[in-house]
Design an enzyme around this catalytic site. Sequence first.
Site, PDB file in Angstrom:
ATOM      1  NE  ARG A 259      -1.776   1.949   3.417  1.00  0.00           N
ATOM      2  CZ  ARG A 259      -1.605   1.916   4.743  1.00  0.00           C
ATOM      3  NH1 ARG A 259      -2.251   1.039   5.483  1.00  0.00           N
ATOM      4  NH2 ARG A 259      -0.818   2.784   5.345  1.00  0.00           N
ATOM      5  CG  HIS A 263      -6.397   2.349   6.101  1.00  0.00           C
ATOM      6  ND1 HIS A 263      -6.533   1.075   5.612  1.00  0.00           N
ATOM      7  CD2 HIS A 263      -7.591   2.679   6.641  1.00  0.00           C
ATOM      8  CE1 HIS A 263      -7.767   0.654   5.854  1.00  0.00           C
ATOM      9  NE2 HIS A 263      -8.416   1.607   6.468  1.00  0.00           N
ATOM     10  CE1 TYR A 272       0.831   2.682   9.034  1.00  0.00           C
ATOM     11  CE2 TYR A 272      -0.376   4.498  10.037  1.00  0.00           C
ATOM     12  CZ  TYR A 272      -0.216   3.587   9.011  1.00  0.00           C
ATOM     13  OH  TYR A 272      -1.086   3.572   7.962  1.00  0.00           O
TER      14      TYR A 272
HETATM   15  C1  LIG Z   1     -15.276  -5.911  11.151  1.00  0.00           C
HETATM   16  C2  LIG Z   1     -14.448  -4.683  11.064  1.00  0.00           C
HETATM   17  N1  LIG Z   1     -13.510  -4.437  11.997  1.00  0.00           N
HETATM   18  C3  LIG Z   1     -12.749  -3.330  11.926  1.00  0.00           C
HETATM   19  C4  LIG Z   1     -12.923  -2.430  10.904  1.00  0.00           C
HETATM   20  C5  LIG Z   1     -12.056  -1.186  10.818  1.00  0.00           C
HETATM   21  N2  LIG Z   1     -11.092  -1.336   9.708  1.00  0.00           N
HETATM   22  C6  LIG Z   1     -11.293  -0.737   8.519  1.00  0.00           C
HETATM   23  S1  LIG Z   1     -10.072  -1.088   7.415  1.00  0.00           S
HETATM   24  C7  LIG Z   1      -9.254  -2.053   8.535  1.00  0.00           C
HETATM   25  C8  LIG Z   1      -7.958  -2.730   8.170  1.00  0.00           C
HETATM   26  C9  LIG Z   1      -8.071  -3.691   7.006  1.00  0.00           C
HETATM   27  O1  LIG Z   1      -6.809  -4.109   6.614  1.00  0.00           O
HETATM   28  P1  LIG Z   1      -6.624  -5.130   5.436  1.00  0.00           P
HETATM   29  O2  LIG Z   1      -7.576  -6.247   5.561  1.00  0.00           O
HETATM   30  O3  LIG Z   1      -5.174  -5.455   5.358  1.00  0.00           O
HETATM   31  O4  LIG Z   1      -7.062  -4.294   4.126  1.00  0.00           O
HETATM   32  P2  LIG Z   1      -6.410  -2.979   3.495  1.00  0.00           P
HETATM   33  O5  LIG Z   1      -7.144  -1.808   4.093  1.00  0.00           O
HETATM   34  O6  LIG Z   1      -4.961  -2.983   3.805  1.00  0.00           O
HETATM   35  O7  LIG Z   1      -6.677  -3.054   2.040  1.00  0.00           O
HETATM   36  C10 LIG Z   1      -9.934  -2.084   9.752  1.00  0.00           C
HETATM   37  C11 LIG Z   1      -9.474  -2.797  10.940  1.00  0.00           C
HETATM   38  C12 LIG Z   1     -13.943  -2.703   9.954  1.00  0.00           C
HETATM   39  N3  LIG Z   1     -14.175  -1.875   8.921  1.00  0.00           N
HETATM   40  N4  LIG Z   1     -14.671  -3.824  10.043  1.00  0.00           N
END
Ligand SMILES: Cc1ncc(C[n+]2csc(CCOP(=O)(O)OP(=O)(O)O)c2C)c(N)n1
Length: 362
Positions: A259, A263, A272
């Site tokens: 990425r 985010h 971080y």
């Molecule tokens: C069930 C749930 N828990 C927490 C969140 C908050 N949240 C949004 S994005 C994220 C991280 C996701 O990371 P990843 O799966 O690696 O996907 P990326 O954003 O890196 O594409 C979190 C914890 C959420 N949207 N849904």
Amino acid sequence: MTVDASREEAPPELVQLLTPEGERVEHPDYDIDLTPDEVRSLYRDLVLVRRVDLEAVALQRQGELGIWASLLGQEAAQIGSGRALTDADMAFPTYREHGVAWCRDVDPVKLLGLFRGVNHGGWDPAEHNFHLYTIVIGSQTLHAVGYAMGLQRDSGEGATIVYFGDGASSQGDVNESFVWASVFNAPIVFFCQNNQWAISEPIEKQSRIPLYRRASGFGFPGIRVDGNDVFACLAVTRKALADARSGQGPTLVEAFTYRMGAHTTTDDPTRYRVASELEAWKLKDPIERVKAYLFKQELADQEFIDGVEAEADQLGADLRRRCLAMPDPEPLDIFDHVYREPHALIDEERATFAAYLEGFEK
Ligand SMILES: Cc1ncc(C[n+]2csc(CCOP(=O)(O)OP(=O)(O)O)c2C)c(N)n1
Ligand SMILES: [Mg+2]
């Protein structure tokens, strides 16, 4: 305390067909035969989706979108896998799959509508075989397995692909979906973009083993592909989809990528992660390697590159104009989409909200 060396793993194999320097390499199990037109077309896709993304980030910064989740750095994973899909296949995205949306012919302005808050989804999933964006991490993997099992029972044709992130791999939903897909031999490809980060959580906090190896514990194959190599992502996804369609069951594809941006636009990654990490990944840029290959193989000249750039400029300008022209919805419209039929509770809530709005000076 150090870990006993005998307990350490050998570095995992990664399917790569195009090096960061733009050299074609062979792989015994995966090959791909692309015409010059197809390679140029992939390059065009990569450049155009990066421009859509750049324009969206700018629009958010100028207050025109509420939030945006950038795909910067993940273009090859998305275009490679997206171009592997046929019309009969169904895709379930997260909130970052703008490149896959592009491959499914979803007008990018519809993506912007969601992040501008003027619609609740923006496109008809059935029209594009591309489900609505899902923010609840990992939940779409269960929806996708259910859909795949439906395909298996209804037509026996087509496959399903579901996208999720490295962070999502720790979710219960994702692990449950692996169990269901495995035991029912569902025609599905689990496409995990391991972009190394789940907001501020690094991959080391999600898994002690490479993610693709999780699949073997559930009873289906897993494979790690260079997620910044569009040729490899296309080849690996094509094979996994073909296996799914022919009754071989699920595959987990781990696209090893990065990425490059925040985010989302609400995040500041400089808090971080270290700058040197980003610099190292810049050398593996998914677009630069295709450009280098096109030049080395004399499949394109500067005029072609400039032409794609001009097309991107036009796309960006057009997207901006159409984004700003999207009308704000009527505040009360939100109540119309909760239930299909009238509902007493919703009627009451609508009336309360209408009275509240009346309280403001016109
Ligand atoms: C069930 C749930 N828990 C927490 C969140 C908050 N949240 C949004 S994005 C994220 C991280 C996701 O990371 P990843 O799966 O690696 O996907 P990326 O954003 O890196 O594409 C979190 C914890 C959420 N949207 N849904
Ligand atoms: Mg991630």
